[in-house]
Design an enzyme around this catalytic site. Structure first.
Site, short mmCIF file in Angstrom:
data_model
loop_
_atom_site.label_atom_id
_atom_site.label_comp_id
_atom_site.label_asym_id
_atom_site.label_seq_id
_atom_site.Cartn_x
_atom_site.Cartn_y
_atom_site.Cartn_z
N HIS A 143 1.28 9.04 17.44
CA HIS A 143 0.81 8.93 16.28
C HIS A 143 -0.17 7.85 15.92
CE1 HIS A 143 3.71 12.36 15.59
NE2 HIS A 143 2.99 12.76 14.71
N LYS A 168 0.98 5.60 10.62
CA LYS A 168 1.87 6.49 10.16
C LYS A 168 3.23 5.37 9.90
CE LYS A 168 4.78 10.41 11.85
NZ LYS A 168 4.69 11.08 10.63
P1 NAD Z 1 -1.80 8.29 3.38
O1 NAD Z 1 -1.15 7.07 3.37
O2 NAD Z 1 -2.90 8.40 3.84
O3 NAD Z 1 -1.50 8.99 2.03
C1 NAD Z 1 -0.48 8.97 1.07
C2 NAD Z 1 -0.99 8.87 -0.45
O4 NAD Z 1 0.07 9.22 -1.24
C3 NAD Z 1 -1.67 7.74 -0.88
O5 NAD Z 1 -3.16 7.99 -1.09
C4 NAD Z 1 -1.06 7.03 -1.77
O6 NAD Z 1 -1.65 6.42 -2.72
C5 NAD Z 1 -0.06 8.35 -2.42
N1 NAD Z 1 1.04 8.07 -3.25
C6 NAD Z 1 1.88 7.00 -3.19
N2 NAD Z 1 2.85 7.27 -4.13
C7 NAD Z 1 2.40 8.44 -4.89
C8 NAD Z 1 3.05 9.21 -5.72
N3 NAD Z 1 4.13 8.65 -6.55
N4 NAD Z 1 2.51 10.19 -6.33
C9 NAD Z 1 1.27 10.57 -5.75
N5 NAD Z 1 0.90 10.09 -4.81
C10 NAD Z 1 1.41 8.95 -4.24
O7 NAD Z 1 -0.66 9.18 4.32
P2 NAD Z 1 -1.04 10.55 5.25
O8 NAD Z 1 -1.36 10.26 6.42
O9 NAD Z 1 -1.99 11.54 4.34
O10 NAD Z 1 0.44 11.01 5.21
C11 NAD Z 1 1.24 11.54 4.33
C12 NAD Z 1 2.47 12.23 4.49
O11 NAD Z 1 2.37 13.28 5.20
C13 NAD Z 1 3.22 11.29 5.67
O12 NAD Z 1 4.71 11.43 5.21
C14 NAD Z 1 3.00 12.05 6.96
O13 NAD Z 1 3.89 11.64 7.72
C15 NAD Z 1 3.03 13.52 6.22
N6 NAD Z 1 2.28 14.22 7.18
C16 NAD Z 1 2.91 15.62 7.35
C17 NAD Z 1 1.99 16.63 8.06
C18 NAD Z 1 2.92 17.79 8.40
O14 NAD Z 1 2.23 18.77 8.92
N7 NAD Z 1 3.89 18.06 7.52
C19 NAD Z 1 0.86 16.22 9.01
C20 NAD Z 1 0.52 14.95 8.75
C21 NAD Z 1 1.30 13.88 7.98
#
Ligand code: NAD
Length: 238
Positions: A144, A148
């Site tokens: 990844h 991450k």
């Molecule tokens: P990222 O860091 O780009 O985004 C996370 C966002 O959440 C940030 O903008 C942050 O400010 C916000 N945030 C933090 N606390 C918050 C709260 N209490 N309420 C609302 N927003 C809040 O991360 P990302 O790359 O977008 O990944 C997010 C999650 O999704 C991770 O856990 C990642 O592993 C997961 N993910 C899952 C899949 C899937 O298919 N299930 C795919 C990709 C990523």
């Protein structure tokens, strides 16, 4: 029209979900919650929401989901890195309420969670599960992007869990994690037996790969027969 709010709306995944929801004719994006935008999940829920989609952080997702469930709003969780048992507690309502949240849900609200919303990744997990009983050993390499936060990935942990459930004789399925700039989300399951190996690999090359699965979950979360439901394979005819 299904009214959708996105938690983590300023993030890599959340912003892509906002774009996909905005483009879907049967969905309406009514709120974006993210501290980076100065908006909270409570603000978003006040906009009158049917489904909250959460792509935030492992230590934020459960409190967000609790608030939504307390308001009778269905939740689609994409965030990874929290213990799966937390999900059961969340859905059964035995977890303590978030401060300020209502004590009892006004209507039954469902939880759907998937460690990977890419349909190709779900197929990879299914093929690995099928192959597990036919080879002697297996190991997983998940790769990844370097921002991450969790390791091993939720997808790798679930793949190992599915393989062991299908073939307990396989024993431990070790997981190796690689974090490098330039990567998005990739996984190889390598199975070995005397004189041969079988490699099953999936690559998400950009975040749009997750969107058909996320939109499907938004459309189906309100009519799940039980809650929580975990894994996109539960919504697909595989
Ligand atoms: P990222 O860091 O780009 O985004 C996370 C966002 O959440 C940030 O903008 C942050 O400010 C916000 N945030 C933090 N606390 C918050 C709260 N209490 N309420 C609302 N927003 C809040 O991360 P990302 O790359 O977008 O990944 C997010 C999650 O999704 C991770 O856990 C990642 O592993 C997961 N993910 C899952 C899949 C899937 O298919 N299930 C795919 C990709 C990523």
């Amino acid at each position: 029209m299904i009214r959708v709010a996105v938690a983590g709306a300023a993030g890599r995944m959340g912003s892509t979900v906002c774009e996909a929801v905005s483009q879907a004719e049967d969905l309406e994006l009514v709120a974006r919650a993210d501290p980076a935008l100065g908006t909270t999940v409570a603000d978003a829920l006040a906009a009158g929401v049917d489904v909250l989609v959460d792509f935030t952080l492992p230590d934020a997702v459960l409190a967000n989901a609790r608030q939504a469930l307390a308001a009778g709003v269905h939740v689609v969780i994409g965030t990874t890195g929290f213990a799966p048992a937390e999900l059961e507690r969340l859905a059964s309502g035995s977890a303590p309420s978030a401060p300020g949240s209502a004590p009892a849900p006004p209507r039954r609200a469902n939880v759907f969670a998937a460690p990977n919303f890419a349909i190709g990744a779900v197929l990879m997990m299914r093929f690995a599960e099928q192959a597990a009983g036919h080879m002697e050993r297996a190991e997983i390499i998940e790769l990844h992007h370097d921002r991450k936060l969790d390791r091993p990935s939720g997808t790798a942990a679930r793949t190992a869990q599915l393989m062991r459930a299908a073939a307990p004789e396989l024993g431990e399925v070790p997981i190796h994690s690689v974090r490098l700039p330039g990567l998005v989300a990739h996984q190889e399951v390598i199975l070995g037996a005397a004189g041969q190996t079988l490699t099953i690999r999936h690559d998400s090359l950009d975040r749009h790969s997750f969107m058909p699965g996320v939109l499907l979950a938004i459309r189906r979360v309100g009519s799940l027969p039980e809650s929580p439901v975990v894994g996109l394979e539960r919504l697909l005819e595989l």
